[in-house]
Write an enzyme that holds these catalytic residues in place. Structure first.
Site, short mmCIF file in Angstrom:
data_model
loop_
_atom_site.label_atom_id
_atom_site.label_comp_id
_atom_site.label_asym_id
_atom_site.label_seq_id
_atom_site.Cartn_x
_atom_site.Cartn_y
_atom_site.Cartn_z
N LYS A 207 0.85 -1.20 0.00
CA LYS A 207 0.00 0.00 0.00
C LYS A 207 0.88 1.24 0.00
O LYS A 207 1.50 1.56 0.99
CB LYS A 207 -0.94 -0.01 1.20
CG LYS A 207 -2.12 -0.94 0.98
CD LYS A 207 -2.38 -1.83 2.18
CE LYS A 207 -3.00 -3.14 1.75
NZ LYS A 207 -2.40 -4.31 2.38
N TRP B 89 -2.54 0.62 -4.47
CA TRP B 89 -1.97 -0.72 -4.34
C TRP B 89 -0.88 -0.95 -5.38
O TRP B 89 -1.06 -0.63 -6.56
CB TRP B 89 -3.04 -1.78 -4.61
CG TRP B 89 -4.04 -1.95 -3.52
CD1 TRP B 89 -3.99 -1.43 -2.26
CD2 TRP B 89 -5.24 -2.72 -3.60
NE1 TRP B 89 -5.09 -1.83 -1.55
CE2 TRP B 89 -5.87 -2.62 -2.35
CE3 TRP B 89 -5.82 -3.48 -4.61
CZ2 TRP B 89 -7.07 -3.26 -2.08
CZ3 TRP B 89 -7.02 -4.11 -4.34
CH2 TRP B 89 -7.63 -4.01 -3.09
#
Ligand code: ADP
Length: 542
Positions: free
Chosen positions: A437, A442
Site C-alpha cells: 500500500k 496498491w
C-alpha cells in the site's frame, strides 16, 4: 417431477473398483529412498488397499476416524489414499516440511487415531511423539528395526490376509480426506473433503480443457501427496487408468529429468520453483535428457512467470499449463488454455493469455469484489476473488472463528486479488495480504516479481513492502541472479520502467543467494517481509 435415475454414490471405492477391473495391469512406479525403482500395478495396489483397510479396522480405526500420513510420494502412500476412505475413515495427509510444533498442533486438532510414517522420517516423528495422542503408528519402508510401539507396514498387510473384509459403501457426502492449510495467516485450518467432492474434482481435472488426463498417460506428480491431495492426480489417475510415477524424496531437477526420460512421462505437475530449477538444468545442459514424451508441465500453487512459460516453449519445446487453486478447493479452481481465436493471435499475446490463471473448471463459479461491490469483468478492475462449487469448502473443520472467510450468501473468500476479463479468465494480481500500500494505492507484488523474472539475468524475484515515511510502504525487490550473470539496481529499474509507472518501481534491491521457500515450495515472502521490515533505503539516511 423427480428424475428416475439411480442414486449411484460418487465415492473413492468406486474409483478404486474401476482402476482394478479395467486398468489392473497399468503400472505404479516409485523411486525409493535408495534411488532404486519399485514397480507394482493398479491391480496389486487395489488388493493391498483392501488388506490395509482391514488392518486399520483391526487396529481400532472406526468409521469417521482420521488416519494420518507423514510420507513422501510412493506406492504405500497411494494405498493409504484409498484404504482410509475404504475403511470409512478419513485420510489426513501431513506436511512433512512443517515445524514439529505445527505438526503436533495439526495432529491433535484433527484428532488423528493412526499415523503412517516413512522410516526416513522417524527422526521427525521422535520430535512430536510425546506431544500427540495417536494410538497406532505404522512405519513404511523399514527393514525390521522396529520397537513395540511401531508397526511395520508390510507385516501389517501380510497379517490382514488376502480376503480382507468387504466394507459398506460410504455415503458420497461422508468425509474421505482432510488437509490443513499451511496457516500463512493464523493457525492452520482443516479442510474436510467429501467422497463426492473428490470424485467430481477428478472428473473435472481430467477433461481435455482441464489437465487432459488419459489412460495412455504416464503422470508424475512432483507436487507432494501431502499438499492438497497432490492436486487430485492420484484419484484422477485411478479414474482414467493412467500409469503413475512417484518420485519419493528425490525432487531435484536432475532426478526428475532422469525419471521423465526413463519412464516416458507424459504429464507432470508442480509449483513454479520446481520448474525454475528444471529450466536452469535444461539450459545448462541442453540435449542431455530426452524429454520428448512430456506433453504438459502443469504449474500452480504460485504464479508462473510468463518468461518461464516462454523459455520452456522456445528453448526446450516443453508445454507449460498454468492453473490456480487452493487447499480449500480440493484444489483445482481455474486453468489457462487458449480459447478458439486466441490460438491464432501473435506469439506474445498467446504467451500473455497462457500466463493468466485462466478460466474456472466446470461447476466452479467465480466473481470478484472491490470496495464498491462486485467488479466488472473488464480485465482491469481488481477485487477479491470469491468462488463456489461442489469441491469448494463450505466451512473449516472445528474452526468456528473462521466464518469471515465465507460470504453471507455462501461463497468462499479466497484472499486473492484478481482482475477477470470478458472471457472469464482470471489474472491473480496478488494475495490481499501481500499487496503493497503506497500512498493510498496498491502495488501488486506478484506482477512486479513476474516482470523481474523476465529479465535475462534474473533467476528468482520476490517483492515485499518496506516502511516509507512519506508513502507508508514502498516495494523492495529481493533478487537472485542466474549463475555467472550480473545486473545492477539501475539496470533492473530501467528494465521495469518500460512497463510500470514510476511509483511502482522498487525503492530498493537486495541481491540474495536464494529466496526462502515455504513448506509447499513457494517463495516464503513472510520471512522476507520480517527480514526487511525495518529496512531504510540509503537515500532516506540512517
Ligand atoms: P498456502 O496458503 O499455504 O499457499 P495453498 O497451497 O492452498 O496454501 O495456496 C493457495 C494460494 O496459492 C492461492 O490462494 C493463491 O494465492 C496461490 N496460488 C495458487 N495457484 C496460483 C497461481 N497459479 N498463480 C498465483 N497464485 C497462485
Amino acid at each position: 417431477m423427480r428424475g428416475l435415475m439411480m442414486d449411484y454414490q460418487l465415492t473413492i471405492p468406486a474409483l478404486l473398483r474401476r482402476a482394478e477391473t479395467l486398468f489392473g495391469s497399468r503400472e505404479i512406479v516409485t523411486r525409493l529412498p535408495d534411488r532404486r525403482l519399485h514397480r507394482t500395478t493398479w491391480g496389486e495396489v487395489a488388493a493391498r488397499v483392501r488388506r490395509l483397510a482391514a488392518a486399520l479396522r483391526q487396529l481400532g480405526v472406526e468409521p469417521g476416524d482420521r488416519v494420518a500420513t507423514l510420507c513422501w510420494n510412493h506406492a504405500p502412500h497411494l494405498e493409504t489414499y484409498f484404504a482410509a476412505p475404504l475403511a470409512g475413515a478419513v485420510l489426513h495427509t501431513l506436511n512433512l516440511r512443517l515445524p514439529p510444533e505445527d505438526l503436533a498442533y495439526i495432529i491433535n486438532h484433527a484428532g488423528d487415531r493412526a499415523l503412517l510414517v516413512d522410516a526416513a522420517l522417524l527422526p521427525l516423528f521422535e520430535r512430536i511423539k510425546d506431544l500427540i495422542g495417536v494410538r497406532a503408528v505404522i512405519v513404511v519402508g523399514t527393514h525390521g528395526h522396529l520397537t513395540d510401539l511401531l508397526l511395520d507396514y508390510e507385516a501389517l498387510l501380510a497379517g490382514a490376509g488376502p480376503h480382507a473384509a468387504a466394507f459398506p459403501e460410504p455415503d458420497e457426502r461422508d468425509a474421505a480426506a482432510m488437509c490443513y492449510t499451511t496457516g500463512t495467516t493464523g493457525r492452520p485450518k482443516g479442510v474436510l473433503y467429501s467422497h463426492r467432492a473428490l470424485v467430481l474434482h477428478s472428473l473435472a481435472i481430467a477433461l481435455p480443457d482441464g489437465m487432459d488426463l488419459r489412460e495412455r498417460d504416464t503422470l508424475l506428480p512432483v507436487v507432494p501427496m501431502f499438499h492438497a491431495n497432490a492436486w487430485g492426480l492420484p484419484y484422477a489417475a485411478a479414474m482414467v487408468g493412467a500409469k503413475l510415477v512417484l518420485p519419493g524424496p528425490h525432487l531435484d531437477p536432475e532426478s526428475l529429468a532422469e525419471l521423465y526420460q526413463a519412464e516416458r512421462v507424459t504429464v507432470t505437475a508442480g509449483v513454479p520453483t520446481i520448474w525454475m530449477g528444471l529450466l536452469q538444468l535444461l539450459d545448462q545442459q541442453p540435449g542431455r535428457f530426452d524429454l520428448s514424451s512430456l506433453r504438459a508441465l502443469i504449474v500452480g500453487g504460485a504464479a508462473a512467470p510468463q518468461a518461464m512459460i516462454e523459455a520452456f516453449d522456445e528453448r526446450h519445446g516443453l508445454h507449460v499449463v498454468h492453473a490456480w487453486g487452493m487447499t480449500e478447493m480440493t484444489p483445482a479452481g481455474t486453468i489457462a488454455h487458449l480459447a478458439p481465436g486466441v490460438e491464432h493471435a501473435s506469439p506474445a499475446e498467446r504467451y500473455r493469455a497462457r500466463a493468466r490463471q485462466g478460466r474456472p473448471f466446470p461447476f466452479i463459479d467465480i466473481r470478484a469484489r472491490g470496495a464498491g461491490g462486485l467488479v466488472p469483468w473488464d480485465g482491469e478492475t481488481m477485487g477479491e476473488l470469491e468462488v463456489r462449487g461442489p469441491w469448494v469448502a463450505a466451512a473449516y473443520f472445528d474452526a468456528p472463528d473462521a466464518d469471515d472467510r465465507f460470504t453471507e450468501d455462501g461463497w468462499f473468500r479466497t484472499g486473492d486479488i484478481v482482475a477477470i476479463d470478458a472471457s472469464g479468465s482470471i489474472e491473480i494480481k496478488d494475495r490481499a495480504k501481500d499487496l503493497i500500500k503506497s500512498g493510498g494505492e496498491w502495488i501488486c507484488s506478484v506482477t512486479l516479481e513476474n516482470a523481474l523474472m523476465g529479465h535475462a539475468a534474473v533467476a528468482e524475484a520476490a517483492v515485499v513492502p518496506i516502511p516509507d515515511a512519506r508513502w507508508g510502504e514502498r516495494p523492495l525487490a529481493a533478487v537472485v541472479l542466474k549463475p555467472g550473470q550480473t545486473a545492477t539496481p539501475e539496470e533492473l529499474t530501467a528494465f521495469l520502467a518500460a512497463s510500470f509507472p514510476k511509483w511502482w518501481l522498487p525503492a530498493a534491491f537486495e541481491f540474495l543467494d536464494r529466496i526462502p521457500r515455504t513448506s509447499a515450495g513457494k517463495f516464503k515472502k513472510s520471512e522476507l517481509r520480517e527480514r526487511f521490515k525495518d529496512y531504510r533505503p540509503p537515500d532516506q539516511g540512517a
